[in-house]
Design an enzyme around this catalytic site. Structure first.
Site, PDB file in Angstrom:
ATOM      1  N   LEU A   1       0.832  -1.206   0.000  1.00 42.25           N
ATOM      2  CA  LEU A   1       0.000   0.000   0.000  1.00 42.25           C
ATOM      3  C   LEU A   1       0.867   1.256   0.000  1.00 42.25           C
ATOM      4  CD1 LEU A   1      -2.381  -1.563   2.628  1.00 42.25           C
ATOM      5  CD2 LEU A   1      -3.048  -0.939   0.281  1.00 42.25           C
ATOM      6  N   PRO A   2       0.268   2.416  -0.338  1.00 42.21           N
ATOM      7  CA  PRO A   2       1.098   3.614  -0.470  1.00 42.21           C
ATOM      8  C   PRO A   2       1.808   4.053   0.813  1.00 42.21           C
ATOM      9  CG  PRO A   2      -1.051   3.946  -1.521  1.00 42.21           C
ATOM     10  CD  PRO A   2      -1.118   2.637  -0.787  1.00 42.21           C
TER      11      PRO A   2
ATOM     12  N   THR B   1       6.379   0.682   2.156  1.00 40.48           N
ATOM     13  CA  THR B   1       7.400   1.420   2.907  1.00 40.48           C
ATOM     14  C   THR B   1       6.680   2.371   3.850  1.00 40.48           C
ATOM     15  OG1 THR B   1       8.914   1.329   1.033  1.00 40.48           O
ATOM     16  CG2 THR B   1       9.391   2.955   2.748  1.00 40.48           C
TER      17      THR B   1
ATOM     18  N   LYS C   1      15.246  -0.061   5.391  1.00 47.19           N
ATOM     19  CA  LYS C   1      14.799   0.585   4.147  1.00 47.19           C
ATOM     20  C   LYS C   1      14.977   2.110   4.230  1.00 47.19           C
ATOM     21  CE  LYS C   1      12.327   1.266   0.347  1.00 47.19           C
ATOM     22  NZ  LYS C   1      12.793   0.945  -0.973  1.00 47.19           N
TER      23      LYS C   1
ATOM     24  N   LYS D   1       8.989  11.072  -0.001  1.00 52.43           N
ATOM     25  CA  LYS D   1       8.182  10.358   1.008  1.00 52.43           C
ATOM     26  C   LYS D   1       9.111   9.567   1.955  1.00 52.43           C
ATOM     27  CE  LYS D   1       5.811   6.147   1.589  1.00 52.43           C
ATOM     28  NZ  LYS D   1       5.648   4.824   1.076  1.00 52.43           N
TER      29      LYS D   1
END
Ligand code: NAD
Length: 295
Positions: A64-65, A96, A171, A246
């Protein structure tokens, strides 16, 4: 295996397609009818909600975003994943997001009788399509071993980073460094050009000297140094600057919560924000070199 897959976007779509090719049975959910139609054509069953996708599955994967979507999809009391998953079904989130949200969802899953792994990826859309993603997994060892065969349907490398949340930590730290190194290479390449050295010569010197890094030798931001780099095709394809922005936001926020300074990360965030403000957020993040003046 019977897998529930939620979030069939740029990454999730090809990841789900590869799981089908690997012989798994998929029940999918997305808010986009077009994404559902594509998955159905590839052989997946469509569910009416995250809950229904989870009810039908032995493992659930989400792509998902951002954190808000992850919380909604797992925790919604009426139609969320936890409302539908049978006890013992493992849950994997490959989005992420920030490590704190990953831990919050993991705690809720545990209270419901489910194990949860954060497993963000690197490799981009190309890696998702080719099934060569790297998974950075936050999970205990037993869960990691259970999940490996499923992840192998979508990726080539699976690294256990530690307990829940550490996949997301790996990450965001990697992408923080990548964002900064790209700015450094752009700055050096542009200065070299302005001072009068041939950019190709400068790049070859950097790439055999101490300044060498992925941003200089694989994705050099100066046009026409590397024929396959986004810089040599108008910064199209690659990893979008808005996605990098982001990820920098996640890193800077996590650092603020830990009261850990990230001097360069905060500056990098502002530079990518400026790139985005100029309408360049869809370009590959190496387009940051455009902030240094005309090509
Ligand atoms: P995307 O926006 O293309 O896809 C997200 C999908 O989730 C969309 O299909 C959307 O309809 C769906 N969605 C949103 N809310 C939903 C909900 N409540 N229920 C069900 N479906 C919902 O994003 P993407 O590029 O596939 O990226 C997904 C994640 O992977 C992000 O966290 C991103 O940061 C990360 N990531 C992306 C890349 C990349 O190169 N695109 C690389 C590595 C990691």
């Amino acid at each position: 295996m019977q897998i529930g897959f939620i979030g069939l976007g740029h990454m999730g779509g090809p990841m789900a397609a590869n799981l089908l090719k690997a012989g798994h049975a998929l029940t999918v959910f997305d808010l986009s009818p077009a994404a559902l139609e594509d998955a159905q054509k590839a052989g997946a069953k469509v569910a009416a909600s995250p809950r229904a996708a989870a009810e039908a599955s032995e493992t659930v994967i989400t792509m998902l975003p951002a954190a808000a979507h992850v919380k909604a999809v797992y925790l919604n009391e009426d139609d969320g994943v936890l409302a539908g998953a049978r006890a013992g079904v493992p849950l994997i989130d490959s989005s992420t997001i920030d490590p704190a949200t990953a831990r919050l969802v993991a705690d809720a899953a545990r209270a419901h009788g489910n194990s949860f792994a954060d497993a963000p990826v690197s490799g981009g859309v190309v890696g998702a399509q080719a099934g060569t993603l790297t998974f950075m997994v936050g999970a205990d060892e037993a869960l990691f071993e259970t999940l490996k065969p499923v992840l192998a349907g979508m990726g080539k490398n699976m690294v256990r980073c530690g307990e829940t949340g550490t996949g997301q930590i790996a990450k965001i730290c990697n992408n923080l460094l990548l964002a900064i190194s790209m700015i450094g290479v752009a700055e050096a390449m542009k200065l070299g050009e302005v001072l009068g050295i041939d950019p190709t010569k400068l790049a070859s010197i950097i790439n055999t000297s101490t300044g060498r890094c992925w941003s200089s030798d694989t994705c050099n931001p100066y046009p026409n140094i590397l024929p396959n780099a986004p810089a040599s095709r108008g910064y199209s394809g690659g990893f979008g600057a808005d996605l990098m922005l982001k990820d920098l936001g996640l890193a800077v926020d996590a650092a603020r919560q830990a009261k850990q300074p990230v001097f360069l990360g905060a500056l990098a965030q502002q530079l990518y924000q400026s790139m985005s403000q100029q309408g360049l957020g869809d370009l590959d993040f190496s387009g940051i070199i455009k902030l240094y003046g005309k090509e």
